[in-house]
Design a protein around this motif. Structure first.
Motif, PDB file in Angstrom:
ATOM      1  N   ALA A   1      -4.240  16.933   5.659  1.00 42.27           N
ATOM      2  CA  ALA A   1      -4.324  17.371   7.052  1.00 42.27           C
ATOM      3  C   ALA A   1      -5.175  16.439   7.915  1.00 42.27           C
ATOM      4  CB  ALA A   1      -4.888  18.784   7.125  1.00 42.27           C
ATOM      5  N   ARG A   2      -6.125  15.753   7.319  1.00 49.47           N
ATOM      6  CA  ARG A   2      -7.002  14.869   8.091  1.00 49.47           C
ATOM      7  C   ARG A   2      -6.402  13.497   8.311  1.00 49.47           C
ATOM      8  NH1 ARG A   2     -13.042  16.591   7.374  1.00 49.47           N
ATOM      9  NH2 ARG A   2     -12.678  18.726   6.703  1.00 49.47           N
ATOM     10  N   GLY A   3      -5.400  13.178   7.555  1.00 53.50           N
ATOM     11  CA  GLY A   3      -4.760  11.868   7.703  1.00 53.50           C
ATOM     12  C   GLY A   3      -5.578  10.773   7.047  1.00 53.50           C
ATOM     13  N   ARG A   4      -4.951   9.641   6.945  1.00 54.57           N
ATOM     14  CA  ARG A   4      -5.557   8.474   6.303  1.00 54.57           C
ATOM     15  C   ARG A   4      -6.684   7.927   7.176  1.00 54.57           C
ATOM     16  NH1 ARG A   4      -2.073   3.193   5.047  1.00 54.57           N
ATOM     17  NH2 ARG A   4      -2.797   2.525   7.047  1.00 54.57           N
ATOM     18  N   PRO A   5      -7.832   7.634   6.568  1.00 50.11           N
ATOM     19  CA  PRO A   5      -8.930   7.037   7.330  1.00 50.11           C
ATOM     20  C   PRO A   5      -8.516   5.662   7.878  1.00 50.11           C
ATOM     21  CG  PRO A   5      -9.636   7.618   5.108  1.00 50.11           C
ATOM     22  CD  PRO A   5      -8.169   7.845   5.182  1.00 50.11           C
ATOM     23  N   GLN A   6      -8.878   5.383   9.104  1.00 49.18           N
ATOM     24  CA  GLN A   6      -8.555   4.097   9.712  1.00 49.18           C
ATOM     25  C   GLN A   6      -9.558   3.048   9.240  1.00 49.18           C
ATOM     26  OE1 GLN A   6      -5.766   3.681  11.581  1.00 49.18           O
ATOM     27  NE2 GLN A   6      -5.403   5.794  10.967  1.00 49.18           N
ATOM     28  N   THR A   7      -9.039   1.849   8.943  1.00 48.67           N
ATOM     29  CA  THR A   7      -9.916   0.762   8.489  1.00 48.67           C
ATOM     30  C   THR A   7     -10.073  -0.274   9.562  1.00 48.67           C
ATOM     31  OG1 THR A   7      -8.027  -0.308   7.464  1.00 48.67           O
ATOM     32  CG2 THR A   7      -9.431   1.058   6.058  1.00 48.67           C
TER      33      THR A   7
ATOM     34  N   VAL B   1      -7.726   2.624  -2.683  1.00 45.79           N
ATOM     35  CA  VAL B   1      -8.456   2.133  -1.521  1.00 45.79           C
ATOM     36  C   VAL B   1      -9.226   3.260  -0.851  1.00 45.79           C
ATOM     37  CG1 VAL B   1      -8.194   1.042   0.747  1.00 45.79           C
ATOM     38  CG2 VAL B   1      -6.770   0.292  -1.167  1.00 45.79           C
ATOM     39  N   SER B   2      -8.591   4.428  -0.751  1.00 45.18           N
ATOM     40  CA  SER B   2      -9.260   5.572  -0.119  1.00 45.18           C
ATOM     41  C   SER B   2      -8.636   6.867  -0.605  1.00 45.18           C
ATOM     42  CB  SER B   2      -9.170   5.477   1.405  1.00 45.18           C
ATOM     43  OG  SER B   2      -7.821   5.513   1.820  1.00 45.18           O
TER      44      SER B   2
ATOM     45  N   SER C   1      -4.160  19.398   0.358  1.00 43.61           N
ATOM     46  CA  SER C   1      -3.917  18.533  -0.793  1.00 43.61           C
ATOM     47  C   SER C   1      -4.648  17.213  -0.628  1.00 43.61           C
ATOM     48  CB  SER C   1      -2.423  18.267  -0.955  1.00 43.61           C
ATOM     49  OG  SER C   1      -1.747  19.446  -1.298  1.00 43.61           O
ATOM     50  N   LEU C   2      -5.083  16.628  -1.746  1.00 40.08           N
ATOM     51  CA  LEU C   2      -5.769  15.345  -1.706  1.00 40.08           C
ATOM     52  C   LEU C   2      -4.779  14.210  -1.881  1.00 40.08           C
ATOM     53  CD1 LEU C   2      -9.038  15.952  -3.749  1.00 40.08           C
ATOM     54  CD2 LEU C   2      -8.748  15.817  -1.271  1.00 40.08           C
ATOM     55  N   MET C   3      -4.809  13.300  -0.933  1.00 39.87           N
ATOM     56  CA  MET C   3      -3.967  12.116  -0.929  1.00 39.87           C
ATOM     57  C   MET C   3      -4.835  10.904  -1.234  1.00 39.87           C
ATOM     58  SD  MET C   3      -1.036  13.378  -0.124  1.00 39.87           S
ATOM     59  CE  MET C   3      -0.090  11.901   0.218  1.00 39.87           C
ATOM     60  N   ALA C   4      -4.202   9.822  -1.648  1.00 45.46           N
ATOM     61  CA  ALA C   4      -4.924   8.575  -1.877  1.00 45.46           C
ATOM     62  C   ALA C   4      -4.039   7.416  -1.442  1.00 45.46           C
ATOM     63  CB  ALA C   4      -5.290   8.418  -3.342  1.00 45.46           C
ATOM     64  N   LEU C   5      -4.692   6.383  -0.991  1.00 48.17           N
ATOM     65  CA  LEU C   5      -4.009   5.152  -0.622  1.00 48.17           C
ATOM     66  C   LEU C   5      -4.278   4.142  -1.730  1.00 48.17           C
ATOM     67  CD1 LEU C   5      -2.432   3.574   1.566  1.00 48.17           C
ATOM     68  CD2 LEU C   5      -4.657   2.811   2.414  1.00 48.17           C
TER      69      LEU C   5
ATOM     70  N   GLU D   1       0.865  -1.168   0.000  1.00 46.87           N
ATOM     71  CA  GLU D   1       0.000   0.000   0.000  1.00 46.87           C
ATOM     72  C   GLU D   1       0.901   1.216   0.000  1.00 46.87           C
ATOM     73  OE1 GLU D   1      -2.618  -0.369   3.367  1.00 46.87           O
ATOM     74  OE2 GLU D   1      -4.053  -1.516   2.197  1.00 46.87           O
ATOM     75  N   THR D   2       0.563   2.164  -0.846  1.00 46.31           N
ATOM     76  CA  THR D   2       1.370   3.371  -0.967  1.00 46.31           C
ATOM     77  C   THR D   2       0.466   4.591  -0.975  1.00 46.31           C
ATOM     78  OG1 THR D   2       3.087   4.474  -2.258  1.00 46.31           O
ATOM     79  CG2 THR D   2       1.467   3.222  -3.493  1.00 46.31           C
ATOM     80  N   GLU D   3       0.944   5.651  -0.352  1.00 47.43           N
ATOM     81  CA  GLU D   3       0.211   6.909  -0.334  1.00 47.43           C
ATOM     82  C   GLU D   3       0.710   7.779  -1.473  1.00 47.43           C
ATOM     83  OE1 GLU D   3      -0.938   8.236   3.873  1.00 47.43           O
ATOM     84  OE2 GLU D   3       0.915   7.081   4.135  1.00 47.43           O
ATOM     85  N   VAL D   4      -0.246   8.363  -2.197  1.00 47.67           N
ATOM     86  CA  VAL D   4       0.046   9.109  -3.413  1.00 47.67           C
ATOM     87  C   VAL D   4      -0.607  10.486  -3.331  1.00 47.67           C
ATOM     88  CG1 VAL D   4      -0.382   9.139  -5.907  1.00 47.67           C
ATOM     89  CG2 VAL D   4       0.152   6.991  -4.776  1.00 47.67           C
ATOM     90  N   LEU D   5       0.110  11.507  -3.749  1.00 45.22           N
ATOM     91  CA  LEU D   5      -0.467  12.842  -3.871  1.00 45.22           C
ATOM     92  C   LEU D   5      -1.279  12.869  -5.163  1.00 45.22           C
ATOM     93  CD1 LEU D   5      -0.679  15.848  -3.041  1.00 45.22           C
ATOM     94  CD2 LEU D   5       1.400  16.227  -4.390  1.00 45.22           C
ATOM     95  N   GLU D   6      -2.602  13.016  -5.035  1.00 47.16           N
ATOM     96  CA  GLU D   6      -3.454  13.044  -6.228  1.00 47.16           C
ATOM     97  C   GLU D   6      -3.739  14.453  -6.720  1.00 47.16           C
ATOM     98  OE1 GLU D   6      -7.004  10.630  -5.974  1.00 47.16           O
ATOM     99  OE2 GLU D   6      -5.827   8.978  -6.791  1.00 47.16           O
ATOM    100  N   LEU D   7      -3.863  15.408  -5.777  1.00 45.90           N
ATOM    101  CA  LEU D   7      -4.185  16.777  -6.173  1.00 45.90           C
ATOM    102  C   LEU D   7      -3.527  17.742  -5.199  1.00 45.90           C
ATOM    103  CD1 LEU D   7      -5.804  18.704  -7.993  1.00 45.90           C
ATOM    104  CD2 LEU D   7      -7.727  18.430  -6.409  1.00 45.90           C
TER     105      LEU D   7
END
Length: 106
Positions: free
Chosen positions: A100-106, A94-95, A73-77, A59-65
């Motif tokens: 600033a809000r951080g990755r949603p916990q699953t 995945v999400s 900025s919008l991030m995606a997992l 799983e990798t976090e990517v800057l989308e916007l």
């Protein structure tokens, strides 16, 4: 001229043998490069990396916007699947979330 295929090493076998020796950092680097090539997005961090029955998954976090300020900025997992040789076989988002809000916990 004779057929030399019996004396020619199988390229796929050679590729498998060479890639079986890839280190974890080399596998991650290759996966990130392949994902960037396919999506046009640059992975920033890898938050999961494990071996599976079918190869590897990460799983990798990517800057989308990119936005200003950066915290908006919008991030995606993304989940990325690799075969045993380290070749990308699939990916999915995945999400998506604001940095600033951080990755949603699953």
């Amino acid at each position: 001229m004779g057929d030399n295929t019996a004396n020619t090493p199988d390229r796929s076998s050679n590729h498998r043998a060479a890639s079986a020796r890839l280190s974890a950092p080399e596998l991650l680097r290759s996966a990130r490069e392949q994902l960037a090539e396919l999506t046009g997005l640059t992975p920033e961090t890898v938050s999961r990396f494990e071996r599976t029955e079918d190869g590897w998954v990460l799983e990798t976090e990517v800057l989308e916007l990119a936005r200003v300020p950066e915290t908006m900025s919008l991030m995606a997992l993304y989940e990325v699947s690799l075969d045993p040789d380290g070749m990308l076989t699939g990916y999915r988002r995945v999400s998506r979330y604001e940095r600033a809000r951080g990755r949603p916990q699953t």
